[in-house]
Motif scaffolding. Structure first.
Motif, PDB file in Angstrom:
ATOM      1  N   THR A  58      40.966  37.859 -53.257  1.00 11.04           N
ATOM      2  CA  THR A  58      41.427  38.678 -52.127  1.00 11.04           C
ATOM      3  C   THR A  58      41.710  40.111 -52.562  1.00 11.04           C
ATOM      4  N   ALA A  59      42.415  40.269 -53.686  1.00  9.93           N
ATOM      5  CA  ALA A  59      42.742  41.615 -54.169  1.00  9.93           C
ATOM      6  C   ALA A  59      41.480  42.411 -54.498  1.00  9.93           C
ATOM      7  N   ILE A  60      40.517  41.757 -55.149  1.00  9.88           N
ATOM      8  CA  ILE A  60      39.279  42.447 -55.529  1.00  9.88           C
ATOM      9  C   ILE A  60      38.463  42.841 -54.303  1.00  9.88           C
ATOM     10  N   LEU A  61      38.310  41.909 -53.356  1.00 12.52           N
ATOM     11  CA  LEU A  61      37.480  42.180 -52.185  1.00 12.52           C
ATOM     12  C   LEU A  61      38.120  43.228 -51.272  1.00 12.52           C
ATOM     13  N   LEU A  62      39.428  43.168 -51.090  1.00  8.33           N
ATOM     14  CA  LEU A  62      40.074  44.148 -50.222  1.00  8.33           C
ATOM     15  C   LEU A  62      39.994  45.554 -50.810  1.00  8.33           C
ATOM     16  N   ILE A 117      40.844  33.030 -67.790  1.00  6.33           N
ATOM     17  CA  ILE A 117      39.637  33.793 -67.436  1.00  6.33           C
ATOM     18  C   ILE A 117      40.002  34.918 -66.473  1.00  6.33           C
ATOM     19  N   ILE A 118      40.812  34.595 -65.450  1.00  4.72           N
ATOM     20  CA  ILE A 118      41.250  35.623 -64.501  1.00  4.72           C
ATOM     21  C   ILE A 118      42.132  36.648 -65.205  1.00  4.72           C
ATOM     22  N   ASP A 119      43.005  36.170 -66.098  1.00  6.10           N
ATOM     23  CA  ASP A 119      43.837  37.099 -66.881  1.00  6.10           C
ATOM     24  C   ASP A 119      42.967  38.107 -67.626  1.00  6.10           C
ATOM     25  N   GLY A 120      41.882  37.604 -68.205  1.00 12.93           N
ATOM     26  CA  GLY A 120      40.981  38.484 -68.951  1.00 12.93           C
ATOM     27  C   GLY A 120      40.311  39.512 -68.058  1.00 12.93           C
ATOM     28  N   PHE A 121      39.877  39.089 -66.867  1.00 12.41           N
ATOM     29  CA  PHE A 121      39.261  40.029 -65.930  1.00 12.41           C
ATOM     30  C   PHE A 121      40.254  41.112 -65.514  1.00 12.41           C
ATOM     31  N   ILE A 122      41.487  40.702 -65.243  1.00  8.72           N
ATOM     32  CA  ILE A 122      42.494  41.678 -64.820  1.00  8.72           C
ATOM     33  C   ILE A 122      42.809  42.662 -65.950  1.00  8.72           C
ATOM     34  N   ALA A 123      42.930  42.140 -67.156  1.00 10.22           N
ATOM     35  CA  ALA A 123      43.311  42.990 -68.287  1.00 10.22           C
ATOM     36  C   ALA A 123      42.198  43.951 -68.698  1.00 10.22           C
ATOM     37  N   ASN A 124      40.935  43.529 -68.567  1.00 15.26           N
ATOM     38  CA  ASN A 124      39.840  44.313 -69.130  1.00 15.26           C
ATOM     39  C   ASN A 124      38.906  44.959 -68.109  1.00 15.26           C
ATOM     40  N   ARG A 125      38.975  44.511 -66.866  1.00 11.66           N
ATOM     41  CA  ARG A 125      37.992  45.011 -65.910  1.00 11.66           C
ATOM     42  C   ARG A 125      38.621  45.546 -64.619  1.00 11.66           C
ATOM     43  N   PHE A 126      39.632  44.882 -64.111  1.00 12.20           N
ATOM     44  CA  PHE A 126      40.158  45.248 -62.801  1.00 12.20           C
ATOM     45  C   PHE A 126      41.616  45.692 -62.848  1.00 12.20           C
ATOM     46  N   ASN A 127      42.095  46.140 -63.993  1.00 11.28           N
ATOM     47  CA  ASN A 127      43.511  46.472 -64.109  1.00 11.28           C
ATOM     48  C   ASN A 127      43.827  47.847 -63.527  1.00 11.28           C
ATOM     49  N   GLU A 128      45.089  48.016 -63.162  1.00 14.98           N
ATOM     50  CA  GLU A 128      45.579  49.272 -62.613  1.00 14.98           C
ATOM     51  C   GLU A 128      46.361  50.008 -63.689  1.00 14.98           C
ATOM     52  N   GLY A 129      45.718  50.909 -64.402  1.00 12.21           N
ATOM     53  CA  GLY A 129      46.382  51.674 -65.451  1.00 12.21           C
ATOM     54  C   GLY A 129      46.868  50.788 -66.580  1.00 12.21           C
ATOM     55  N   THR A 130      48.151  50.909 -66.898  1.00  9.67           N
ATOM     56  CA  THR A 130      48.729  50.106 -67.981  1.00  9.67           C
ATOM     57  C   THR A 130      49.290  48.782 -67.483  1.00  9.67           C
ATOM     58  N   LEU A 131      49.260  48.558 -66.173  1.00  7.34           N
ATOM     59  CA  LEU A 131      49.785  47.308 -65.626  1.00  7.34           C
ATOM     60  C   LEU A 131      48.752  46.206 -65.724  1.00  7.34           C
ATOM     61  N   LEU A 132      49.214  44.971 -65.968  1.00  9.75           N
ATOM     62  CA  LEU A 132      48.321  43.818 -65.958  1.00  9.75           C
ATOM     63  C   LEU A 132      48.207  43.328 -64.521  1.00  9.75           C
ATOM     64  N   ALA A 133      47.567  44.153 -63.711  1.00 11.20           N
ATOM     65  CA  ALA A 133      47.434  43.870 -62.285  1.00 11.20           C
ATOM     66  C   ALA A 133      46.250  44.643 -61.727  1.00 11.20           C
ATOM     67  N   THR A 134      45.727  44.145 -60.626  1.00  9.39           N
ATOM     68  CA  THR A 134      44.651  44.855 -59.938  1.00  9.39           C
ATOM     69  C   THR A 134      45.232  46.042 -59.188  1.00  9.39           C
ATOM     70  N   PRO A 135      44.404  46.986 -58.760  1.00 15.98           N
ATOM     71  CA  PRO A 135      44.916  48.096 -57.932  1.00 15.98           C
ATOM     72  C   PRO A 135      45.565  47.567 -56.656  1.00 15.98           C
ATOM     73  N   PHE A 136      46.556  48.269 -56.156  1.00 15.69           N
ATOM     74  CA  PHE A 136      47.231  47.865 -54.929  1.00 15.69           C
ATOM     75  C   PHE A 136      46.267  47.982 -53.747  1.00 15.69           C
ATOM     76  N   ILE A 137      46.373  47.034 -52.826  1.00 14.33           N
ATOM     77  CA  ILE A 137      45.504  47.059 -51.655  1.00 14.33           C
ATOM     78  C   ILE A 137      45.968  48.148 -50.695  1.00 14.33           C
ATOM     79  N   ASN A 138      45.048  48.600 -49.855  1.00 10.85           N
ATOM     80  CA  ASN A 138      45.347  49.633 -48.882  1.00 10.85           C
ATOM     81  C   ASN A 138      46.435  49.149 -47.909  1.00 10.85           C
ATOM     82  N   THR A 225      49.161  43.261 -54.719  1.00 10.99           N
ATOM     83  CA  THR A 225      48.313  43.353 -55.909  1.00 10.99           C
ATOM     84  C   THR A 225      48.295  41.988 -56.573  1.00 10.99           C
ATOM     85  N   CYS A 226      47.276  41.719 -57.344  1.00  9.11           N
ATOM     86  CA  CYS A 226      47.211  40.455 -58.077  1.00  9.11           C
ATOM     87  C   CYS A 226      47.623  40.731 -59.515  1.00  9.11           C
TER      88      CYS A 226
END
Length: 314
Positions: A58-62, A117-138, A225-226
């Motif tokens: 949901t976080a990625i698609l939004l 696996i999701i942790d790895g995607f968030i940490a290395n591909r979809f993270n928001e700056g230094t946070l272990l989280a995806t960007p905040f949704i609109n 955010t995720c």
């Protein structure tokens, strides 16, 4: 007086009351997913990973659909989350059907595998700056708050509607009754000519789909955010609610409120007293242990009964 404060402050303070109801909302939706499996005679232990996957998708698609109208973006994201989380659970049913593996065991293992696996995607591909989280949704995709200053939002009403619909499904529809019959006596269901493969697969998929929906709603209504720990304990608490409610969808609401009240109060006490350990997790473990005793006793009783029957036949 401090003892009374533990029980009453959560109910009399708007922030804690709203937070309790918001937590109970997520518990209700996820517990309905757990009930779908237990009604069919299985136990889904992969709720945590399924919720996490639903929230992540949901976080990625939004974030990807930030320019689309809010209704369609949320609808598509929710459906995608339900599909992939449902498929994750369906794998356990397929493995049981094809390889005769334990649904309980494979649901737990698959969930345990998907989380890092999701942790790895968030940490290395979809993270928001230094946070272990995806960007905040609109902000357009965030559910309206109905009880500030808490995060209680319109998903509270979604949970109530889902609870009623699933209760009616099991009590009023033919297929819902077939699921319950199969859960009570698989042998009777087989000899009655029921499509047990369809029952198993649909029950597993719906269980995962509702867990995925829980994760999606958590993103749009609570966290926006995720982050890597938002689903920790949520799947197990949902299973506890289902067991407290005795797999009755209507009873999930009071059961969820009860558990959310205990955990919210424990977290409040832990925060104000600077406890160096997680009181809520300890209480969660104690509650899960206590409510599992009758289930274990019934399982042992059934096993002994079957052994006695076999002994008499021999």
């Amino acid at each position: 007086m401090e003892n009374l404060s533990f029980f009453l402050t959560t109910l009399t303070t708007p922030y804690y009351l709203g937070s309790m109801l918001n937590t109970a909302t997520l518990f209700v939706i996820a517990s309905l997913g757990a009930i779908f499996c237990t009604k069919s005679g299985e136990l889904n232990l992969g709720g945590e990973g399924q919720i996490y996957l639903g929230g992540f998708i949901t976080a990625i698609l939004l974030n990807a659909f930030s320019t689309l109208p809010a209704f369609f973006a949320i609808l598509f994201s929710f459906l995608a989350s339900m599909f992939f989380s449902g498929f994750l659970t369906l794998l356990s049913a397929i493995l049981k059907k094809s390889k005769n593996t334990s649904f309980l065991l494979t649901s737990f293992i698959i969930s345990a595998a998907i989380i890092p696996i999701i942790d790895g995607f968030i940490a290395n591909r979809f993270n928001e700056g230094t946070l272990l989280a995806t960007p905040f949704i609109n902000e357009r995709f965030r559910f309206p708050i109905i009880f500030p200053p808490s995060s209680l939002n319109i998903s509270f009403f979604i949970a109530i509607v889902l609870m009623i619909l699933i209760y009616l499904f099991f009590s009023k529809t033919k297929f819902g009754s077939q699921i319950e019959v199969y859960g009570i006596s698989p042998e009777f269901a087989i000899y009655s000519g029921l499509n047990i493969t369809k029952i198993s697969f649909v029950s597993a998929f719906m269980s995962g789909a509702l867990h995925g929906l829980t994760g999606a709603i958590a993103i749009c209504g609570t966290y926006y955010t995720c982050h890597t720990s938002f689903a920790v304990g949520l799947g197990w608490n949902a299973l506890s609610v289902a067991m407290i409610a005795s797999n009755n969808p209507i009873l999930t609401f009071p059961a969820a409120i009860f558990l959310a009240w205990i955990l919210t109060s424990a977290e409040r006490i832990s925060m104000f007293n600077n406890a160096n350990y997680d009181i809520s997790s300890l209480i969660q473990a104690i509650i899960l242990f206590i409510i599992s005793i009758p289930f274990v006793a019934n399982a042992l009783k059934k096993k002994n009964k079957n052994s006695d029957v076999k002994a008499k036949i021999i």
